[in-house]
Design an enzyme around this catalytic site. Structure first.
Site, mmCIF file in Angstrom:
data_model
loop_
_atom_site.group_PDB
_atom_site.id
_atom_site.type_symbol
_atom_site.label_atom_id
_atom_site.label_comp_id
_atom_site.label_asym_id
_atom_site.label_seq_id
_atom_site.Cartn_x
_atom_site.Cartn_y
_atom_site.Cartn_z
ATOM 1 N N ASP A 128 0.857 -1.169 0.000
ATOM 2 C CA ASP A 128 0.000 0.000 0.000
ATOM 3 C C ASP A 128 0.899 1.227 0.000
ATOM 4 O OD1 ASP A 128 -2.224 1.559 0.069
ATOM 5 O OD2 ASP A 128 -2.730 1.169 2.162
ATOM 6 N N THR A 174 0.010 4.517 1.554
ATOM 7 C CA THR A 174 -0.080 5.187 2.837
ATOM 8 C C THR A 174 0.297 4.238 3.961
ATOM 9 O OG1 THR A 174 -1.879 6.528 1.952
ATOM 10 C CG2 THR A 174 -1.580 6.539 4.337
ATOM 11 N N ASP A 220 -2.357 -1.994 6.432
ATOM 12 C CA ASP A 220 -2.646 -1.612 7.814
ATOM 13 C C ASP A 220 -4.104 -1.269 8.038
ATOM 14 O OD1 ASP A 220 -2.767 0.728 6.407
ATOM 15 O OD2 ASP A 220 -1.410 1.860 7.702
#
Length: 791
Positions: free
Chosen positions: A298, A300, A542
């Site tokens: 990912d 971010t 996350d």
């Protein structure tokens, strides 16, 4: 609006604990201390070696029972290392465990999941894992994903009175529920207990070793029986000598240290990763990462820091109260995501404004919103989200938003509904259209992690492809990836344009590197597409939008600060949120797999030459060439000690399938060569010495040791200073035994004359050259199979 309930009182909690109505499912880990000791002591190999050890103790002398030390060493090392690994895992598990928020005595407090009791009132927000079964008592646009239990990907809207199942997780909204089933009575309790166990289940390496051990067992039984009969007949006038030589033939057939070193290598891997604050929730994850060919990241929280700052607000409607609306949207969400937290920090709550209704942010919708009232009583519906989701294609504002995105900035659109008042409801399916009036572009800046470029470079050097899969705008994701030098980042793909057909999707995902506007289900589909192309896929994430992909990936890696749901399904949790730790995890996996394969070559070569030597001795009707003490020193210096160091050494070679086949392709011909050289040396020495069994045994021992040392020198490549020192030290150790009178007598080694020893050395050199040819013949095949997947 929510009616806040107080939850249980302290007295009610104590009463439920006293009656056992507590969520007592074990949090971790594998085996207890007693189970660890039992598992390491009572093994098949220890049983075989223990019986042989007892036989030798009965006939003596003590130096022929030295191999019994292997039993003690194997057990102690295995127990100590597994206990250290267990302590490391349990300590990290406490740090990484989810802590639900419950209301007790009217106060919201965090507790461990194991401390939940029946009838607890548990608060919920985006990303929370539902730890026990229950019934919704408060709901504000609460959406729950039950796909990990039911397989259905669409989130389910939960109203007051609806059931909740443990194992599901919240995707949007907030609320609370009352626990109705806790502990082992909960729906997913047994599943969660099994999933979090520290185990070697489903390990390709472990499966390969078990296959080898089964093969060895079937070889040992008939060969051992034949050897027992043979040595008794040959040495019928000296039964103790027959027993000693029979035991000497059986002991080296058992690869006694192979299983030990495998367990030690895994345990040391867990300990090393624990020092880097990496929680290994499933032991095979170390092995799996060594086999990874694609890492999906990912943006971010991985390539960039999770924290953001509002760098600019581009006001499109000069009359709109942008600052006030942004301040209210921030306070309207009880669990703001990173983007909304940046807005909360930048814009305070204005006076006189109110929230009538709200729609929480969802990864699938990519927008949030609220129905707000201003001080004059005017009601308006507002949305905040992705510009290219809220506005139709071709809208002039999108070009300006893309300009920011191309600079690596995140852009949110603030828009006002132009239709009737109070229409902002979750059931309203319109996500873009002419009724939305663009008011402002909110530009958010993210800081690229300083270690990100170095980490991406590591994966490129190791032949591991990197795919950036993000929910952000594709141009923004591509700009960040380009700044880090990621190949292929100049052509970012909007995932909404990807084909739905699985074959076409697999081709597109394999061909491109950077993807934006990827939804949660699409992340899952992309992982499956890569797996369908033969890749071993690691997925990092996350957020709640990463859970499905983390669960389906071969290896899921979650950030420690991520949602409880993402941490619960991942095999590895980076507790310090440090993406730079991932290369260390991969390297640890490669070290374990590569080194176990190295030492397996040594152990299996010994087993092969021992079995073949026993067969030739049986057919030749001669005394077995060795006593147990001779094979103890040979095994220690050419297998046990070198294997221990080699098993823990650095190793960056990517693991490949076919472990058993590769090991046998070296061990079988290598063992045949070692046996042929040894038996030839022994038979020649018998013709020279004419019945001096000690001299004949010494010549055979010299040949077998030199061949074994040559095998170590081959397996230890590529050489480093310590590997050269290791080989030299083993050779020096054997030379000391031959030169020191006490050790000569203790090990019954005496080289007589020069003829037989000279032939012994010459045969060892010839055998060593044959081993080099065998290794060279395997190298082209190894090189072909180690090539990275074409991407």
């Amino acid at each position: 609006m929510l009616t806040v309930q107080a939850g249980l009182s302290t007295a009610q909690v104590a009463e439920r604990i006293a009656t056992g109505q507590v969520n007592d499912v074990p949090v971790r880990s594998g085996r207890s201390v007693g189970e660890i000791v039992k598992a390491n002591l009572f093994t098949r190999i220890n049983a075989i070696m223990g019986v042989l050890f007892g036989v030798i103790l009965a006939v003596g002398p003590i130096q022929d029972a030295l191999f019994g030390g292997v039993i003690i060493a194997n057990t102690l090392i295995g127990v100590v290392q597994e206990l250290r690994a267990k302590r490391t895992l349990d300590r990290l598990a406490i740090v990484g465990a989810a802590r639900p928020v419950v209301r007790r005595d009217g106060q919201a407090v965090e507790v461990a999941a194991a401390d939940l009791v029946l009838d607890d009132l548990i608060e919920l927000g985006p990303g929370d894992q539902i730890a026990v079964d229950g019934v919704v008592t408060e709901s504000e646009q609460l959406e729950v994903d039950e796909s990990l239990l039911t397989g259905e990907a669409d989130p389910v809207v939960k109203q007051v009175g609806d059931p909740l199942l443990s194992g599901s997780f919240v995707t949007a909204g907030s609320g609370a529920f009352t626990a109705t089933k806790v502990g082992r009575a909960a729906y997913a309790a047994r599943l969660a207990e099994e999933a979090s166990r520290f185990t070697l289940v489903n390990s390709e390496l472990r499966g390969g070793l078990n296959t080898i051990l089964r093969f060895v067992t079937w070889l040992i039984i008939p060969t051992g029986l034949a050897l027992i009969v043979s040595q008794y007949l040959v040495n019928s006038d000296d039964v103790p000598e027959a027993v000693r030589r029979m035991v000497a033939g059986l002991v080296p057939m058992v690869p006694e240290g192979l299983v030990l070193l495998t367990s030690v290598a895994f345990a040391v891997g867990v300990i090393r990763l624990g020092r880097r604050r990496c929680l290994v929730q499933e032991l095979p994850a170390i092995e799996g990462l060594a086999r990874v060919s694609v890492v999906c990241l990912d943006k971010t929280g991985t390539l960039t820091d999770s924290a953001m700052d509002v760098t600019e607000v581009r006001q499109l409607d000069p009359d709109a109260p942008v600052a006030q609306v942004l301040g209210m949207l921030g306070v309207a969400d009880e669990r703001p995501n990173a983007s909304l937290r940046a807005i909360v920090d930048a814009y305070p709550v204005p006076a006189g404004w109110g929230v009538l209704d709200r729609v929480p942010f969802s990864s699938a919708r990519k927008w949030s919103g609220a129905t707000l009232t201003d001080p004059s009583g005017t009601i308006a519906d507002w949305r905040l989200g992705a510009p290219d989701v809220l506005l139709p294609a071709g809208h002039p504002v999108l070009a300006e938003a893309d300009g920011y995105g191309a600079r690596g900035l995140r852009v949110l659109l603030l828009a006002r509904e132009g239709s009737e008042e109070g229409a902002l409801l979750l059931q309203k399916a319109i996500t873009r259209g002419p009724s939305l009036h663009p008011v402002a572009l909110v530009v958010l800046g993210q800081r690229v992690r300083e270690e990100a470029a170095r980490t991406l470079r590591y994966f490129a050097e190791q032949g591991v492809a990197v795919k950036v899969i993000s929910g952000d705008n594709a141009l923004s994701v591509g700009a960040v990836a380009r700044s880090l030098g990621l190949p292929g980042a100049e052509d970012p793909i909007d995932a909404r344009t990807l084909p739905a057909d699985p074959v076409e999707l697999a081709e597109a995902v394999d061909r491109h590197t950077v993807f934006g506007r990827v939804g949660p289900q699409q992340k899952r589909d992309m992982v499956a597409a890569l797996q369908a192309r033969g890749h071993t896929v690691a997925m990092t994430g996350d957020g709640v939008n990463d859970v499905l992909a983390l669960k389906d990936a071969d290896i899921g890696v979650a950030m420690g600060s991520g949602s409880p749901a993402s941490r619960a399904v991942a095999q590895i949790v980076l507790l310090d949120n440090n993406f730079a730790a991932l290369p260390a995890v991969v390297a640890e996996g490669r070290r374990v797999i590569g080194n176990i394969e190295r030492v397996a070559n040594l152990f299996l070569t010994k087993t092969v030459y021992s079995v073949l030597l026993a067969i030739v001795v049986v057919l030749s009707q001669v005394p077995y060439p060795f006593l147990p003490r001779h094979l103890t020193i040979i095994s220690s210096l050419t297998i046990g000690i070198p294997a221990f160091f080699l098993a823990l050494a650095p190793n960056n070679e990517r693991a490949r399938p076919g472990f058993v086949g590769r090991v046998l392709r070296f061990a079988v011909p290598g063992g045949l060569v070692a046996m042929a050289a040894t038996i030839t040396s022994y038979l020649f020495a018998r013709s020279v010495y004419g019945g001096d069994l000690a001299a004949e045994t010494s010549a055979a021992t010299l040949t077998l040791f030199l061949v074994g040392l040559w095998a170590v020198a081959i397996i230890a490549r590529p050489y480093t200073w310590w590997r050269i020192l290791l080989v030299a030290a083993m050779g020096t150790g054997f030379a000391v035994v031959l030169l020191v009178p006490f050790l000569q007598e203790f090990f019954q080694l005496s080289l007589v004359g020069t003829t037989a020893p000279g032939v012994a050395v010459a045969l060892a050199v010839a055998a060593g050259l044959l081993l080099e040819l065998i290794r060279a013949g395997l190298r082209p095949r190894v090189a072909r199979r180690s090539e990275p997947h074409s991407l």
